[in-house]
Structure formats: structure tokens, C-alpha cells
Enzyme design. Structure first.
Site, PDB file in Angstrom:
ATOM      1  N   HIS A 356       0.801  -1.234   0.000  1.00 60.29           N
ATOM      2  CA  HIS A 356       0.000   0.000   0.000  1.00 60.29           C
ATOM      3  C   HIS A 356       0.823   1.268   0.000  1.00 60.29           C
ATOM      4  O   HIS A 356       0.261   2.366   0.079  1.00 60.29           O
ATOM      5  CB  HIS A 356      -0.919   0.055   1.214  1.00 60.29           C
ATOM      6  CG  HIS A 356      -1.998  -0.972   1.219  1.00 60.29           C
ATOM      7  ND1 HIS A 356      -3.212  -0.779   0.620  1.00 60.29           N
ATOM      8  CD2 HIS A 356      -2.025  -2.212   1.751  1.00 60.29           C
ATOM      9  CE1 HIS A 356      -3.967  -1.854   0.804  1.00 60.29           C
ATOM     10  NE2 HIS A 356      -3.260  -2.742   1.479  1.00 60.29           N
ATOM     11  N   LYS A 535      -8.113  14.029   4.259  1.00 58.48           N
ATOM     12  CA  LYS A 535      -7.220  12.869   4.295  1.00 58.48           C
ATOM     13  C   LYS A 535      -6.224  13.123   5.404  1.00 58.48           C
ATOM     14  O   LYS A 535      -6.152  14.231   5.927  1.00 58.48           O
ATOM     15  CB  LYS A 535      -6.505  12.693   2.953  1.00 58.48           C
ATOM     16  CG  LYS A 535      -5.942  14.007   2.388  1.00 58.48           C
ATOM     17  CD  LYS A 535      -5.327  13.840   1.008  1.00 58.48           C
ATOM     18  CE  LYS A 535      -6.311  13.871  -0.136  1.00 58.48           C
ATOM     19  NZ  LYS A 535      -6.462  12.616  -0.834  1.00 58.48           N
ATOM     20  N   THR A 643      -8.500   6.499  -2.221  1.00 55.86           N
ATOM     21  CA  THR A 643      -9.835   5.941  -2.371  1.00 55.86           C
ATOM     22  C   THR A 643     -10.865   7.047  -2.174  1.00 55.86           C
ATOM     23  O   THR A 643     -11.965   6.972  -2.716  1.00 55.86           O
ATOM     24  CB  THR A 643     -10.090   4.797  -1.366  1.00 55.86           C
ATOM     25  OG1 THR A 643      -9.626   5.218  -0.076  1.00 55.86           O
ATOM     26  CG2 THR A 643      -9.366   3.541  -1.774  1.00 55.86           C
ATOM     27  N   LYS A 647     -14.579   8.230  -4.125  1.00 56.40           N
ATOM     28  CA  LYS A 647     -15.844   8.590  -3.457  1.00 56.40           C
ATOM     29  C   LYS A 647     -16.346   9.943  -3.958  1.00 56.40           C
ATOM     30  O   LYS A 647     -17.551  10.121  -4.186  1.00 56.40           O
ATOM     31  CB  LYS A 647     -15.641   8.637  -1.937  1.00 56.40           C
ATOM     32  CG  LYS A 647     -15.294   7.283  -1.338  1.00 56.40           C
ATOM     33  CD  LYS A 647     -14.744   7.391   0.086  1.00 56.40           C
ATOM     34  CE  LYS A 647     -14.061   6.084   0.485  1.00 56.40           C
ATOM     35  NZ  LYS A 647     -13.262   6.204   1.715  1.00 56.40           N
TER      36      LYS A 647
HETATM   37  C1  26V Z   1       2.434   5.179   6.614  1.00 56.86           C
HETATM   38  C2  26V Z   1       3.471   5.958   7.088  1.00 56.86           C
HETATM   39  C3  26V Z   1       4.123   5.573   8.339  1.00 56.86           C
HETATM   40  C4  26V Z   1       5.408   6.284   8.574  1.00 56.86           C
HETATM   41  C5  26V Z   1       5.320   7.719   8.207  1.00 56.86           C
HETATM   42  C6  26V Z   1       4.933   7.964   6.812  1.00 56.86           C
HETATM   43  C7  26V Z   1       3.840   7.084   6.370  1.00 56.86           C
HETATM   44  C8  26V Z   1       3.175   7.379   5.224  1.00 56.86           C
HETATM   45  C9  26V Z   1       2.156   6.592   4.756  1.00 56.86           C
HETATM   46  C10 26V Z   1       1.781   5.493   5.458  1.00 56.86           C
HETATM   47  C11 26V Z   1       0.634   4.719   4.904  1.00 56.86           C
HETATM   48  C12 26V Z   1       0.743   3.271   5.040  1.00 56.86           C
HETATM   49  C13 26V Z   1      -0.206   2.451   4.272  1.00 56.86           C
HETATM   50  C14 26V Z   1      -1.434   3.122   3.739  1.00 56.86           C
HETATM   51  O1  26V Z   1      -2.346   3.476   4.454  1.00 56.86           O
HETATM   52  N1  26V Z   1      -1.488   3.268   2.434  1.00 56.86           N
HETATM   53  C15 26V Z   1      -2.654   3.786   1.747  1.00 56.86           C
HETATM   54  O2  26V Z   1      -3.410   2.675   1.292  1.00 56.86           O
HETATM   55  C16 26V Z   1      -4.586   3.061   0.606  1.00 56.86           C
HETATM   56  C17 26V Z   1      -5.354   1.799   0.300  1.00 56.86           C
HETATM   57  O3  26V Z   1      -4.652   1.028  -0.618  1.00 56.86           O
HETATM   58  C18 26V Z   1      -4.227   3.856  -0.625  1.00 56.86           C
HETATM   59  O4  26V Z   1      -5.418   4.269  -1.246  1.00 56.86           O
HETATM   60  C19 26V Z   1      -3.382   5.069  -0.255  1.00 56.86           C
HETATM   61  O5  26V Z   1      -2.949   5.719  -1.427  1.00 56.86           O
HETATM   62  C20 26V Z   1      -2.189   4.633   0.571  1.00 56.86           C
HETATM   63  O6  26V Z   1      -1.474   5.741   1.074  1.00 56.86           O
END
Ligand code: 26V
Length: 799
Positions: A356, A535, A643, A647
Site C-alpha cells: 500500500h 485525508k 480511495t 468517493k
Molecule cells: C504510513 C506511514 C508511516 C510512517 C510515516 C509515513 C507514512 C506514510 C504513509 C503510510 C501509509 C501506510 C499504508 C497506507 O495506508 N497506504 C494507503 O493505502 C490506501 C489503500 O490502498 C491507498 O489508497 C493510499 O494511497 C495509501 O497511502
């Protein structure tokens, strides 16, 4: 009391059951019942109507010996459940009548339910949409996660900066779950590994009990229901009586407190994952409990452990449950005696991994030392898995364990039958960047499954005005066959349809206006363009660019106050991770800009900024139907999919967006004319970042940007602390890794194009309607069909 069957779907039966539950399940006299009592009573009456299809589905899955899907996710961002259940069961009118009969306000009752925020953002919400679609499609499946006592923190603003408070959704009775005291597993940690008759035996030094709590997830029209099983942590022994008897009362309660810590709180996606043993414990806790439950169910039905992949498909939602690989190998090899290579391959054929994010700071890794300490047997198995992988792929250069850390992405990849990205662009990047070598070694393993959203929650339930218009125009059935929305296209230029479409949007905007008035005291102009960015706050999502554009617009209006400006309401929503400093500064800046702009008499009716605190699923359900413009402005290459973008499009809000994530596919489908494109592409962004002085040059070339940055730097929005935004100024001027400066002018121009079109309501209405009519592909039903066909190899069950 008469004995009509519990599945009686009439209004009178529902009213009767609500009254019955109020009295007999909660012991409340109707004369003294509060909104909460009525809400819980209605919830149980509705839940009664789910139980039968739920049992039926469970029986059907057993009877046909069907292959099952298990979705393992650290997060399920489900939000409220009552309205969703009512909508899925088609009980809206009945529930309303039952409330009227009891003399309670139905909407107040729905609004009383706490929002279950067991997730951070996109990843958790996707898991919740998937549960809805799995049930709607009749796919035998189960979601597994953690029953956090505290979901994502509650956000408040104090003098503009974010303050976090503990969230406590479980401090009141939770109507939707069934506690399963009998479904419990002991989960070990620490300890030693001993060799016995040629087998390794792990003897944990500590253990907790994982107890199951089941929530039925009903699909569209109640035809099928799956289970969401969340694990709560309990002590192996409740109470240390010996200590209690000698008067050490605190120590006596220690085991309980220690164990419960594991399922106490959801981690916000903070910037560092290091040094957080508790997080790793959470991951192993829920993964191990789920795998054991899966194996128990499999062995109840079948005996040949080697056939596991033919009856079980496990999906890992990101790397958080990646320890499932070694855990499954441990069970197959250590406990069931399969030779190592066969155990590893059997486990691999059972597991699949969804990636993701490719952001380096978000890719999970754990120190080897911590792994040896907490999970000694698993760490040894990770070495063996890595060795097995190296033996099979001699050309390999990357190993899972590197410089003392275990890279969970590499582990998940090596132990997966299929690995998927979540949008076409993201999947290409998975293949060409972070996982390039693995992709070369395993061609065909990486596939794409573009995300989707459930139209039941994100259109039928949250936007009844538009939903009714759709049904009036094309009939029913589109709710579970969303591509039928294309049948709206021939009507888009009918005067009657166009008028009704605009009226539905306007009604939603007026409703949002009165909510904003109540919530944050802001009076809004319902004719203004409602421009929405909601977001998590992250630099890559570039809320900062949106605020700078707001500042620029404010400056431009002040310069030419007599000009006929297109009125705008800038709406922001989102939380910053508590430890993410820059994100918190951006939150503060949005609030500071709002407090200047909103009191400027020259802005009246033309520009306002709204930032209601504590953005969550419930707030999204309110904001999205009222949006005119959807802000999807991440730096190209950084947003895996998004996502929210889907929406908004579905609810008739055109996108202002970059070519990032699923924006690319949205634009392809709704048409370039119905999408406001701006900004660098992924390749251009990569290149620009390498260009020395790119930020300085972009600022110098843009008088608007220069003035906007100067304003934040000289304290225009923080007169009490003029230096407050020097840090943000430096980020923009010095590194600007996320290319806010480089994209600013292009963004400004796209916004002015939007202004122009918005002035022609017919033209704007057409764009909006095309967005709705062409977004049917973004149903999570389509996504789940893709997973069923390309990853899980399972069939839906006709019930
Ligand atoms: C986690 C972290 C943790 C450390 C600091 C920076 C950082 C940045 C982003 C994340 C997100 C982790 C996973 C996540 O939520 N990804 C999201 O997943 C969605 C469903 O697939 C997708 O639509 C989003 O674009 C994606 O960011």
C-alpha cells in the site's frame, strides 16, 4: 407478546423488537430511556435480522467445502454500523417508523453511535469496504484484526494547534459484537528454542490469551453475511491470588494490565517504527491467533495439511501481518512435520501480500536483535526462509535480513503467491522500484488490483438525494452493479435531470452549511464552490500547497476587491500523526489562515476556510456528498492509489488532481474534459528533484508563490509569533522534496480554470454528472471480483 419470527422485516415487528430489547436486554423503562438506550435497542433489533442470514452463510460455506478467504489486517476503519446495516437490509422506512412510534428522533439516534476508528486512513478503510463487498458478492470470507480498546485519537484544536485525546469507543456497550469466550488461543513471546527428536520446539517465556469477538458483516439486501473476528488480549491467569493474599494488591492485578496492553491502542502511523516492541507484539499477537484459528477450521474439515492452499487463501493487508509466513512454516514444519522446503512452499502458496505504499519511511523493518528476543523461533525461520529463497534463486542479490534489520516487505514478497499493487501506476512502480529485483526473479507474481469503494456506504447511505435520483432515472439494481451508472449518460443533457442533479448537490451543501455553522460557528455561502481536501496530513499529500493557493487567492482578492471572483469555500479535514512535526505545523497553518481569512470583510461570501476538527468516517460521509471539487494533489508517484478520490467522483465532484495513484484511472474513465489536471508526472518529478536549486528557481519564477511564502514567513497569519512558520518556509525553500514550489503555478492555473467553469452552472453540472455516470468501475465489488479471480481462485456461493 406475540411470537412473530425474528426475521419479520415489517415495521411493526421492528418496533416491537426495539421495545422488547429496551426493556429486556437493557432493563430500561421506555419512560426514562435516553437516546443511547433507544439506539442500542434498535441496534439489537436490527442485529437480530442479520443473525439468520449469517448462520445460513456459515452453514453454506461448510456444506459445500468451499475454499475460504481470510483477510488479515491490523486496521478496519469501519465507522458507524447501524445505518449501514439498515441500508443493507432495506429497513430505512421501517426503522424510521419504529422510532416515530417510540417518540425518538431517528437521525439523532443514528448520530449517537460512536465512530469505530480502528484504523489510520486509507488502508483501514479499504479493509472495511472489502468486508462489505465480500458479503455482497457471497464470497466465503473472514476478516481478522485487533479489537483495540482505543481507536485513533480524537483531534481537537487549541489556539490552532492539534491536541490529541484518547478515543474510547468501547466505554459504552457495543451492540454489534459477540464475545466468543470459547474461541481463545494462547500466544507466546520470548523464551527459548529446544531441539527434541530432530524437531525444534519453541518454549515461550511469556504468553497472553487472544479472545475472539465476532461482528457479522451483512451484504447488500441481506443475502449473505461474513464475520469480522477481532482479537482482544487477556492474561493467561486473571489474578495473582498469592500476591493479593499478602496484601500486594497492585502487583496482583499486574498480569491483567500487562496482557491487556497489547490490544489497548491503535498506533498512529508515526514516522518511526523502531524501538516499539509493543507494536511488534501486536502484529504477532493477531497474526498468530488468526493463523491458529484458520488451521483449526481447516483441520476440522480436512486432514491433508499439504492441500492447505486449495482450501485457504490468506491476504496480508500490507506487511503488518507478514510474520504469518514464518508462523505458518513453524506450524507446518515444527508441529506437523512437513520437510522444511515443502512447508515453506505450502505456506507461500497460501499467502498473498498487498503493498500500500512505497514511501521509504513507511516500509516496515524490525531489528534482528528485537526479533531474536521476542520471537526466537521465527527469527531462525526467517533466516531459513531467506536461505531457501537464495538457494532457489542463485542470481539474487538482495536478502531479507540486511545490516541487522529484517525487511518485512522482502519477507512478505518471498512468502507470497501473489503480490499486488493498488492502482495501475502504483503497480508499475512496485515492479520498477522497491521490488524490482524480486519482480525480475518472479515474473507474474506482481499483479494490479485497483482499489474500489463500497457504493452502499459511499452513495446509497451517505447521499440519499442523489441515490434516489439515480433510481428514478435508471431503476434499481445499480447498487450492486455499479457500472450501470453509465445508463445515466444519455440523461445528462435532459433539462429535468440536470436540474434535479444540481438540486441534490445544493441540498447537501445547505445541510453541510448548517452543520458547519453549528460545529465551528462558520457562516458559509451555499453558492460558493465547496472545495474539499480530506485525508491524513502528510507532506506528500500537499495540504501545504492547497493552503498556499488559498493565501494567494486571498491576496489576489484583496488586490482587486471589485473584481467578480468565483466564491470558494476551502474545506480541510484530517489528522496529523502525534509525532510528525511538519504535519502538525501544517495543521496549525491551516487554522491560522482560516482565522485571518474568515474575519476579513473583503472576503465575505467570496472566500472562507473551514477546518472542522476530528475528521473521521462519519465526517467524510457528510462532506463528500456536499463537495463540488475534490482535491487529490499528491506529488506524482507518492500516493499509492487514494480511495477518497473515487468517493468524490462517484458523488459528482470533479477532481483537481495530479497524475498519481488511481487519479490516472479516474481521469481515463471520466474523461480528460471532466478532470482538472495539473503538475509534473512521476518521471518529471523524479528528474526535477535531481535538479539543483529547483525550489529557488520555481519561487523566483512565480510572484504569487513568492508573496504567499513571504506572508507565512513574516507572520501575517501568526502575529503573536511571527517566526512560527519559518520552519515550513525553510522546507519549501531548501529541499522541497515534495515539489510544492515546482507544481504551484500549474495548480494555480488549474484552479482558475475550475473557477471559470464553475461560473457556468450548466457546464459544471455536466462535468459533475459525467463523474458520477462514469465512476461505476470504482466499486469495491469490481476490486473483490478481481482478487477472487486473479489471487484467491475462489468462487462466490449462490445462496
Ligand atoms: C504510513 C506511514 C508511516 C510512517 C510515516 C509515513 C507514512 C506514510 C504513509 C503510510 C501509509 C501506510 C499504508 C497506507 O495506508 N497506504 C494507503 O493505502 C490506501 C489503500 O490502498 C491507498 O489508497 C493510499 O494511497 C495509501 O497511502
Amino acid at each position: 407478546m406475540d411470537q412473530a419470527p425474528i426475521t419479520d422485516m415489517t415495521g411493526s415487528a421492528l418496533a416491537r423488537d426495539m421495545q422488547r430489547h429496551l426493556q429486556f436486554s437493557f432493563g430500561k423503562d421506555p419512560a426514562h430511556a435516553q437516546v443511547r438506550d433507544w439506539r442500542l435497542a434498535l441496534s439489537l433489533a436490527v442485529r437480530d435480522r442479520i443473525v439468520e442470514p449469517w448462520f445460513k452463510a456459515t452453514r453454506a460455506a461448510y456444506a459445500g467445502h468451499h475454499k475460504r478467504v481470510y483477510y488479515l489486517s491490523m486496521e478496519f476503519l469501519i465507522g458507524r454500523l447501524l445505518e449501514d446495516a439498515i441500508v443493507n437490509l432495506g429497513l430505512g422506512d421501517e426503522a424510521m417508523a419504529a422510532c416515530a412510534e417510540a417518540g425518538v428522533d431517528f437521525d439523532a439516534l443514528l448520530a449517537d453511535e460512536p465512530d469505530a476508528a480502528l484504523g489510520n486512513g486509507g488502508l483501514g478503510r479499504l479493509a472495511a469496504c472489502f468486508l462489505d463487498s465480500l458479503s455482497t458478492l457471497g464470497c466465503p470470507a473472514m476478516g481478522y484484526g485487533i479489537r483495540y480498546e482505543h481507536g485513533l485519537f480524537r483531534q481537537t484544536f487549541h489556539h490552532g494547534h492539534q491536541v490529541e485525546q484518547a478515543e474510547a469507543w468501547l466505554q459504552q456497550p457495543h451492540a454489534w459484537e459477540f464475545e466468543r469466550a470459547e474461541a481463545s488461543f494462547e500466544i507466546g513471546f520470548y523464551g527459548d528454542v529446544r531441539e527434541e527428536d530432530g524437531r525444534s520446539v519453541w518454549e515461550p517465556g511469556d504468553a497472553v490469551v487472544a479472545r475472539a469477538y465476532d461482528t457479522p458483516i451483512i451484504g447488500w439486501q441481506g443475502r449473505w453475511a461474513n464475520t469480522l473476528r477481532l482479537w482482544g488480549a487477556k492474561p493467561t491467569k486473571l489474578f495473582d491470588l498469592a500476591r493479593f493474599n499478602v496484601g500486594d494488591f497492585n502487583a496482583a492485578a499486574e498480569p491483567e494490565a500487562q496482557a491487556r496492553t497489547i490490544s489497548r491502542v491503535l498506533y498512529p502511523d508515526d514516522t518511526t517504527d523502531q524501538g516499539r516492541e509493543l507494536r511488534l507484539k501486536q502484529e504477532y499477537f493477531f497474526t498468530a491467533a488468526s493463523i491458529r484459528d484458520i488451521m483449526r477450521r481447516y483441520l476440522d474439515e480436512y486432514s491433508d495439511i499439504r492441500k492447505l492452499p486449495t482450501k485457504v487463501a490468506i491476504q496480508l493487508n500490507d506487511t503488518h501481518p507478514a510474520i504469518a509466513g514464518p508462523e505458518l512454516v513453524r506450524i507446518l514444519h515444527d508441529e506437523h512435520g512437513l520437510p522444511f522446503d515443502e512447508a515453506a512452499e505450502t505456506a507461500r502458496l497460501t499467502l498473498n501480500y498487498t503493498n500500500h505504499t512505497l514511501l521509504p519511511e513507511a516500509l516496515e523493518s524490525w531489528s534482528e536483535g528485537l526479533m531474536w528476543h521476542l520471537l526466537p523461533r521465527h527469527m531462525r525461520l526467517i533466516e531459513q526462509i531467506d536461505d531457501w529463497h537464495a538457494r532457489n534463486h542463485p542470481r539474487r542479490t538482495r536478502s531479507t535480513i540486511d545490516h541487522g534489520v529484517v525487511r518485512m516487505g522482502d519477507l512478505a514478497f518471498a512468502m507470497a503467491n501473489k503480490v499486488n499493487g493498488v492502482s495501475a501506476l502504483h503497480t508499475d512502480l512496485v515492479k520498477t522500484t522497491v521490488f524490482a529485483e524480486q519482480h525480475k526473479l518472479h515474473p507474474g507474481r506482481v499483479i494490479n488490483q485497483t482499489n474500489g469503494v463500497t457504493p452502499r456506504r459511499w452513495l446509497v447511505a451517505c447521499n440519499p438525494g442523489l441515490s434516489n435520483l439515480i433510481t428514478d432515472t435508471i431503476g434499481t439494481g445499480w447498487e450492486a452493479d455499479l457500472e450501470r451508472l453509465s445508463e445515466l449518460e444519455p440523461h445528462i443533457d435532459d433539462a429535468g435531470f440536470a436540474e434535479a442533479f444540481a438540486a441534490a448537490k445544493r441540498a447537501n451543501k445547505i445541510e453541510l452549511g448548517s452543520w458547519l455553522k453549528e460545529e465551528i460557528g462558520l457562516t458559509v455561502n451555499p453558492d460558493a464552490m465547496f472545495d474539499v481536501q480530506i485525508k491524513r496530513i502528510h507532506e506528500y499529500k500537499r495540504q501545504l500547497m492547497n493552503v498556499l493557493e488559498t493565501i494567494s487567492l486571498w491576496q489576489a482578492i484583496r488586490e482587486e476587491p471589485e473584481k467578480d471572483w468565483t466564491p470558494r469555500l476551502k474545506i480541510f479535514g484530517g489528522k496529523a500523526a502525534p509525532g510528525y512535526r511538519t504535519a502538525k505545523e501544517i495543521v496549525h497553518l491551516i487554522n491560522d489562515v482560516a482565522s485571518v481569512v474568515n474575519v476579513d470583510p473583503l472576503m465575505r461570501g467570496r472566500l472562507a476556510v473551514a477546518y472542522p476538527p476530528n475528521y473521521n468516517v462519519t465526517m467524510a460521509e457528510r462532506l463528500i456528498p456536499a463537495a463540488d471539487l475534490s482535491e487529490q494533489i499528491s506529488t506524482a508517484g507518492k500516493e499509492a492509489s487514494g480511495t477518497g478520490n473515487m468517493k468524490f467522483a462517484l458523488n459528482g465532484a470533479p477532481t483537481m488532481g495530479t497524475l498519481d495513484g488511481a487519479n490516472v484511472e479516474i481521469r481515463d474513465l471520466v474523461g480528460a474534459d471532466n478532470f482538472f489536471l495539473f503538475g509534473l508526472t512521476t518521471d518529471e518529478a523524479e528528474e526535477r528533484r535531481e535538479t539543483p536549486g529547483h525550489a529557488t528557481r520555481a519561487i523566483a519564477a512565480s510572484p504569487r508563490l513568492t508573496a504567499a511564502i513571504a506572508a507565512i514567513e513574516k507572520g501575517t497569519f501568526s502575529p503573536d509569533d511571527p517566526a512560527r512558520y519559518h520552519g515550513l518556509g525553510r522546507i519549501l525553500r531548501d529541499s522541497d522534496y515534495f515539489l510544492v514550489c515546482s507544481d504551484f503555478d500549474s495548480y494555480w492555473q488549474a484552479q482558475r480554470r475550475a473557477d471559470e467553469i464553475y461560473r457556468d452552472p450548466a457546464a459544471w453540472g455536466r462535468m459533475a454528472a459525467f463523474n458520477t455516470a462514469r465512476s461505476g468501475w470504482f466499486s469495491s465489488d469490481r476490486t473483490i471480483r478481481g482478487y477472487m479471480r486473479d489471487i484467491w481462485d475462489v468462487e462466490a456461493i449462490d445462496s
